[in-house]
Structure formats: structure tokens, C-alpha cells
Design a protein around this motif. Sequence first.
Motif, PDB file in Angstrom:
ATOM      1  N   ILE A  27       0.742  -1.297   0.083  1.00 28.67           N
ATOM      2  CA  ILE A  27       0.091  -0.115   0.003  1.00 28.67           C
ATOM      3  C   ILE A  27       0.761   1.321  -0.139  1.00 28.67           C
ATOM      4  N   PRO A  28       1.924   1.362   0.829  1.00 28.29           N
ATOM      5  CA  PRO A  28       2.732   2.595   0.939  1.00 28.29           C
ATOM      6  C   PRO A  28       3.286   3.070  -0.346  1.00 28.29           C
ATOM      7  N   HIS A  29       3.387   2.074  -1.266  1.00 19.74           N
ATOM      8  CA  HIS A  29       4.124   2.360  -2.813  1.00 19.74           C
ATOM      9  C   HIS A  29       3.257   3.260  -3.552  1.00 19.74           C
ATOM     10  N   PHE A  30       1.970   3.110  -3.392  1.00 12.56           N
ATOM     11  CA  PHE A  30       0.899   3.812  -4.005  1.00 12.56           C
ATOM     12  C   PHE A  30       0.701   5.238  -3.516  1.00 12.56           C
ATOM     13  N   MET A  31       1.198   5.785  -2.555  1.00 14.63           N
ATOM     14  CA  MET A  31       1.001   6.937  -1.956  1.00 14.63           C
ATOM     15  C   MET A  31       2.204   7.934  -2.438  1.00 14.63           C
ATOM     16  N   SER A  32       1.855   9.015  -2.709  1.00 16.19           N
ATOM     17  CA  SER A  32       2.767  10.047  -3.387  1.00 16.19           C
ATOM     18  C   SER A  32       3.964  10.632  -2.528  1.00 16.19           C
ATOM     19  N   TRP A  33       4.925  10.850  -2.657  1.00 19.72           N
ATOM     20  CA  TRP A  33       6.073  11.400  -1.616  1.00 19.72           C
ATOM     21  C   TRP A  33       5.472  12.771  -0.828  1.00 19.72           C
ATOM     22  N   VAL A  34       4.540  13.347  -1.490  1.00 17.47           N
ATOM     23  CA  VAL A  34       3.708  14.436  -0.720  1.00 17.47           C
ATOM     24  C   VAL A  34       3.171  13.912   0.546  1.00 17.47           C
ATOM     25  N   ILE A  35       2.531  12.867   0.191  1.00 16.01           N
ATOM     26  CA  ILE A  35       1.688  12.277   1.407  1.00 16.01           C
ATOM     27  C   ILE A  35       2.602  11.559   2.509  1.00 16.01           C
ATOM     28  N   ILE A  36       3.731  10.906   1.896  1.00 13.79           N
ATOM     29  CA  ILE A  36       4.674  10.447   2.997  1.00 13.79           C
ATOM     30  C   ILE A  36       5.392  11.595   3.625  1.00 13.79           C
TER      31      ILE A  36
END
Length: 317
Positions: free
Chosen positions: A132-141
Amino acid sequence: MSETTLSNTVKARRNSSSTLMRRVIKNRAIYLMILPGFLFFLIFKYVPMWGLIIAFQDYKPYLGMTGSRWVGMEHFQRLFEDPAFFQIFANTLILFGLNLLFFFPVPILLALMLNEVRHSMFKRTIQTLVYIPHFMSWVIIVSITFVMLSMDRGIINELLVAGGYTKINFLLSEAWFRPTYILQIIWREAGWGTIIYLAAMAAIDPQLYEAARMDGAGRFRQVWHITLPSVRSVIVILLILKIGSVLELGFEQVYLLLNSANRQVAEIFDTYVYTAGLKQGQYSFSTAVGFFKSIIGLVLVMGANRLAKKIGEEGIY
């Protein structure tokens, strides 16, 4: 060359061309499947290479590439004489070294652990959670990181205070930038990186494990003597590709973490190109920096591939 020899050569070439066409027609489904990827690399990777010519020009948008003045190696000389060059180069190499040392083994270890899980439902659940974390953008991370590490009610600092320690300004600290960068990458990409390794492990002959169990080998011995040697070629190929991206650390993540307090250790070539190229309009200079990165990556890929072949591996070509 005699007329007969020339005629035979022409016939051989025609036969070769017709044989090639027959193979293409016979395997047309495979070639149609390859076509989108081929077009992607052609349009977005090879066609833009024409623009590298502006690295050797004093490029002016209103003059275009054909009308801009040719300056040769001037921009490269300026890059190497820039006092910030060696600092940026060192920052990039250090972050890549940390990436290779701490992140690269994590997907391998995670894949080995997932491969040992026998309960299929539990295994699929864990895989889904780590993907799941892979599909989050770096902005969200990075936003999540800011919330967790903030001095103002950040959960990490609140835990430190509760434990009797003083707060740490993680986001403005040079010492904490690199650990934060690596932990973000591990959390976001480790699960996604297991896909190739799990696919390689799925292709291992089960009879090898059965024979090892009959000889009294435990789980650890099976992993060490069967699983790892079976996926070694995949590990080597991915390592070569990783080495090729030594100066490509990703612009978005570093730029979002970058600030005036940690710039000394956080500035890398990607952010430097953005600042010089887009913010300051130095298109030729930023292209020269990008060209330099590409040459370094190409040399390292070729060197790593040659080294892999010397130790008995296939390499990437």
C-alpha cells in the motif's frame, strides 16, 4: 567481388528478411504486447535525447536549438569549478551509499520471510499491507513524516517528552535528514520491491526443498543453500540497475525534505538541476548537469555488468 557472389549475398539477405517477417507475423501477439513499452521508451527516453545538444550551447528559448550560440564544454567547466559541486556530489554519493546499504537488502529479507509463510490468507494480507505505501505520493509520505516529527505535538517528540527526554527538531537537523530519508524509502518501497524476488522464488523447483528436508536441512539451511542461490542472478541484475541510478535519487522526496537548515547535507543533483534550470532559467547549464549524471550512470552500469560477468553471473547484456 564477383557477380555470382554478389547475387548470392543479395539472395541471402532477402531470405533473412523474409524469415524475420515470418517470425514477427507468427509471434505478433508477443510483439503487440511489447509495443506499448517500446513506444514509451522511444517517445519519452530516446526522442528527448535530441535536446542534449543544448548542453553545449548558450540556449535561448526564442532562438531555439538551431539559432543558439555554440559554447562547447563551457557549462561542464562551470559545473566542475562551482564550489558547491563537490558538496553536492558528496551528498548524492552518501545518500546513494546509505540507500544501497540499508534499503537494498530489505526487500530481499522481506521476500524471504514472506516466502516462508505457509498460511495463504495471512501471506496475502501481509503482502497487501506492505504494498500500500508504494501507491502513496511522496507528498503524502513527507506530510505524514512532518506530522510525526513536528516539534509542535509530533507523536515522536511527545513520546520523548513522556519518557523524560527533550524534544528533537528532526526536520531542521542535518544529523537527522539522512536517517529520515532512508526510513521513508524503506517504508514506501520495501514491500513493492519484494514482487520480483517473490516471483523468482515461486519458480524454484519444490523437489529441491523436499530433498533438503530428507537430508535433515532446517528452514534456515534451505533458505541459505537453495532459495538465495536460486535468486542470486535476480539480485545481481537489480543491483546493477541500482548502481546505474547512483546519481538519480529522486527529486520530489528530497525537495520536500529540503530546507535552509539542512541544505548543507540535503542538496543533491536533482534539486540543484531544478533550482538552476527552472527557477533561474539556466536551461543549458541544468542540461549539462543532467548529461553528466547520465554519463556517470552509464559508466557504472557497464562496469558493474562487466564485474558481474567476471564472477560468473549473466549481467544485463
